[in-house]
Design a protein around this motif. Structure first.
Motif, short mmCIF file in Angstrom:
data_model
loop_
_atom_site.label_atom_id
_atom_site.label_comp_id
_atom_site.label_asym_id
_atom_site.label_seq_id
_atom_site.Cartn_x
_atom_site.Cartn_y
_atom_site.Cartn_z
N SER A 92 35.54 68.66 38.36
CA SER A 92 36.04 69.45 37.24
C SER A 92 35.47 70.86 37.30
O SER A 92 34.32 71.08 37.71
N VAL A 93 36.30 71.81 36.91
CA VAL A 93 35.86 73.20 36.75
C VAL A 93 36.26 73.63 35.34
O VAL A 93 37.25 73.16 34.79
N PHE A 94 35.48 74.54 34.77
CA PHE A 94 35.75 74.94 33.40
C PHE A 94 35.37 76.40 33.20
O PHE A 94 34.59 76.99 33.96
N GLY A 95 35.96 76.96 32.17
CA GLY A 95 35.63 78.31 31.75
C GLY A 95 35.93 78.43 30.27
O GLY A 95 36.90 77.86 29.78
N GLY A 96 35.07 79.16 29.55
CA GLY A 96 35.28 79.23 28.12
C GLY A 96 34.63 80.45 27.50
O GLY A 96 33.79 81.12 28.10
N LEU A 97 35.03 80.69 26.26
CA LEU A 97 34.49 81.79 25.46
C LEU A 97 34.10 81.24 24.11
O LEU A 97 34.85 80.48 23.48
N GLU A 98 32.91 81.61 23.64
CA GLU A 98 32.43 81.19 22.32
C GLU A 98 32.00 82.43 21.53
O GLU A 98 31.30 83.29 22.06
#
Length: 769
Positions: free
Chosen positions: A396-402
């Motif tokens: 799995s690969v992920f990217g996010g903004l919080e």
């Protein structure tokens, strides 16, 4: 004057809602308000009488329109919407989804309800019960009244099972009572109860299934009632019916076991087995034209072996484990009488595999305890049969903004990117063989992961993680997870001058960007029965124990207090023991009302090579999933409060000890909208004195140092997503002087300055616990 207006407004609302619920009724129709049942027996104990009355009232039909605080809002909205002209739109939704049509008295059948109540009373041992019914009209409303004179409740004098029988089946029925004869549900002295009799038949059948009586069922048992043995007493005689078929009287064993491991639910697509597609592996005959799976997975999954006496436990465990492998989409099982031997069963397993490889893309909304809300994109690739042994490989690969929606850290956004590789084996990989009698397949798990986290204007962190361990479920309620080794390495990057200036004066900020190396075993145990929705009380418990480098520290003699700090790869390793307990209790008052409570207790002890817990292992308090009346991670430690310029970012306050308590009354309001009233309390503390944080050390006065907050919220629950909106304010501030910590007398919703300082809005996804 303001209070009077509120009272008048509420009174007007009650009157308006009450009138509007009847004015739409057709001529001659009456709104049905429900039924009441009176148990007329002064000799019956009051508690027993009330219990019987409640049971009987729940049996009457129809069920009237639902009430909340004396009102019937669903009926009100139904009438308010009127007859919609189209089968869609707001009016149609309000009338048919939010509202409900009136339940009228014309739907009440007094004779039917009387017979139901009479029958129920007799089934509970009130053989001389007598029920009468009547109704009362008040304007355009009506109620039904039932009076029952139950008479004495008959009791069980003796329970008689077959004895001195030549029938093996009847002997087996008697043996289900156990050696001491106490396993039966029917007890002398207990009231006669037809439901208990039915449950006893099912219990006997379940025990017989464990002894090989495959074709037996509860209908082959009868319980005769002899009411001549005494005044208001009965003898119960448990017998096997004479017309029970012969195959139900026989004990069956397992003969051949056939596995179709590439079966299609569309039978026309199944290929005819040929000699080349049939493989013999120990007691198993495997039919597969594709050679998809290594046969060893069935040797570990199936509990049956040739020659075993059939039993229901092994039957169900085998099916559960095949499903739990996560490799098969459908699992079907049949037992057929063998053509070769009498009293033998051939077992057939038809397995339909899931696609071996798959990819899934997810877009998530998320929130965390630091009051950050954002979104994340996940891309997951899976191989469900990596080495032909039902191994699961996920990449799995992920990217996010919080972003922080509210609070002083607003603008210090967080970006995250990374990936993780997991490999699961459907067995315990260990030097010794580990057997499991659970319906869940034990798993060995290896994991490697990396995450890059960038906090705008502050710093970045590179985190590398790896672990190897086991996951094991005893049953659907109990789960164990043991990681023999869990390694975490954290390295900072791009530390800004703004952050470093404050870190040079605030030790807690410096710890965030220190390099960290943590390695050691972890163990967690989880128990929950919250999936049992009908229980009044349900629980969740999770205990976590972890340690880092105890053996390494002892071997090297590391002692930071003597200046003997040991490094691995130029990084001082962390040495500590940490334990945490999370206990939750859910009390259900009805289908739509629940009181949820949670207690969290945690403690971490650094020693040897460490003076403090590593930052990522410390405890925090405050935020959307914690004490909601205080900013995220702002409480404590103890009575300490950081003095920070209002234009600067706020440091996360942490501790070595933690205590939190929360309770929340949850009520469904209408459709997908739920409401809640909550109370939170807690704090974190330090194990040792810290001159930079006076008042932070744990002491015997810890109860006086708890932060307390309360508030109310809404939850929009659409199953796939729960959007939570909470508004909270503090009741007790631990950082004030001891005599001034309770601030109830300062609450002033009309004051703008009070609202600005004290009201905290929490936007979150999911329930807090």
């Amino acid at each position: 004057m303001g209070t009077r207006l509120i009272v008048y407004a509420l009174l007007a609302l009650f009157l308006t809602a009450g009138c509007s619920n009847t004015k739409h009724l057709a001529e001659g129709e009456l709104l049905y308000l429900g039924a009441s049942v009176e148990v007329d027996d002064k000799n019956m104990p009051k508690k027993q009488r009330k219990a019987l009355q409640k049971e009987l009232e729940n049996l009457t039909r129809p069920i009237p329109n639902k009430k909340i605080l004396g009102l019937r809002p669903k009926l009100y909205f139904y009438n308010l919407a009127g007859e919609p002209k189209k089968e869609k739109g707001f009016r149609h939704w309000l009338r048919n989804k939010v509202g409900e049509p009136p339940v009228t008295f014309g739907k009440v059948d007094l004779k039917y309800n009387t017979d139901v109540l009479q029958s129920y009373a007799e089934n509970k041992g009130y053989f001389q019960a007598f029920v009468t019914s009547d109704s009362t009209r008040n304007g355009k409303k009506a109620t039904a009244e039932y009076i029952i004179k139950p008479g004495p409740q008959w009791k069980i004098k003796n329970v008689i099972f077959p004895s001195d029988s030549t029938s093996e089946l009847e002997k087996a029925v008697t043996q289900t009572l156990g050696r001491r004869g106490r396993r039966g549900l029917l007890k002398p002295g207990e009231p006669y109860d037809l439901d208990v009799i039915k449950a006893e038949r099912e219990r006997i059948d379940a025990r017989l299934k464990e002894k090989g009586y495959y074709f037996f069922n509860p209908e082959y048992l009868k319980v005769q009632v002899d009411s001549t043995v005494g005044k208001y007493e009965v003898d119960l005689l448990v017998k096997v019916k004479d017309d029970t078929p012969q195959n139900a009287r026989e004990v069956y064993k397992i003969n051949d076991i056939y596995i179709y491991q590439n079966y299609s639910i569309n039978e026309a697509e199944n290929k005819i087995a040929t000699k080349d597609s049939v493989m013999q592996y120990k007691d198993l005959t495997i039919i597969d034209t594709t050679d998809s799976f290594n046969p060893r997975i069935y040797d570990r999954t199936l509990y049956f072996h040739k020659g075993d006496i059939y039993n229901r436990t092994d039957h169900n465990l085998s099916l559960n484990r095949l499903v739990n492998l996560g490799t098969f989409k459908f699992v079907k099982n049949q037992f057929k009488v063998s053509n070769q031997f009498t009293n033998m069963l051939d077992a057939y397993y038809y397995l339909t595999p899931l696609p071996k490889k798959s990819i899934r893309v997810e877009v998530l909304g998320k929130t965390n305890s630091a009051n950050y809300t954002g979104s994340e994109l996940n891309v997951n690739w899976s191989n469900r049969n990596t080495f032909k042994g039902a191994e699961l490989l996920t990449v799995s690969v992920f990217g996010g903004l919080e972003v922080q929606v509210s609070g002083q850290n607003k603008g210090y956004n967080v970006y995250r990117v990374g990936g993780e590789v997991n490999l699961f084996w459907p067995r315990i990989i260990a030097p010794i063989k580990v057997e499991s009698a659970s319906g869940f397949v034990p798993r060995t798990k290896a994991m490697l992961g990396y995450e890059y986290q960038k906090r705008i204007k502050l710093y970045a962190l590179n985190t590398f993680r790896g672990s190897f361990g086991y996951q094991f479920k005893e049953n659907v309620r109990k789960e164990h997870q043991l990681n023999l080794l869990e390694v975490t390495y954290v390295s900072p990057a791009n530390v800004t001058e703004l952050y470093q200036r404050q870190a040079d004066t605030v030790l807690a900020l410096q710890r965030v960007i220190d390099k960290q190396l943590i390695f050691g075993p972890t163990y967690s145990y989880t128990y929950t029965n919250t999936m049992r929705k009908r229980l009044r009380n349900t629980y969740y418990f999770k205990g976590l124990l972890e340690e880092s480098a105890i053996v390494t520290g002892l071997a090297t003699g590391a002692n930071i207090r003597r200046g003997d700090t040991i490094s691995v790869l130029n990084v001082p390793f962390s040495q500590f023991v940490k334990a945490e307990v999370d206990f939750r209790h859910y009390l259900r008052f009805g289908d739509n009302t629940q009181l949820a409570s949670r207690v969290i207790v945690g403690a971490g002890i650094p020693f040897g090579n460490s003076r403090d817990l590593p930052f990522i292992k410390q405890f925090f308090s405050g935020g959307t999933n914690s004490i909601r009346a205080f900013r995220a991670r702002s409480i404590g430690p103890g009575t300490f409060k950081a003095e920070v310029d209002e234009n600067a970012f706020l440091p996360d306050e942490s501790g070595d000890l933690k205590f939190e308590f929360s309770t929340e009354l949850r009520q469904k309001l209408v459709s997908v909208i739920h409401g809640a009233l909550f109370l939170d309390a807690g704090n974190v503390w330090l194990m040792n004195d810290n001159p930079d944080k006076p008042g932070g050390k744990f002491s015997g006065n810890w109860l006086k140092e708890l932060a307390v907050g309360t508030g109310a919220g809404l939850r929009i629950d659409i199953s796939l997503l729960v959007l939570r909106l909470d508004l909270a304010f503090p009741l007790r501030k631990p950082y004030l002087a001891e005599s001034d910590r309770w601030v109830l007398d300062q609450i002033n919703f009309g004051s703008r300055s009070w609202r600005k300082e004290n009201l905290v809005f929490n936007l979150a996804i999911g329930y807090p616990f």
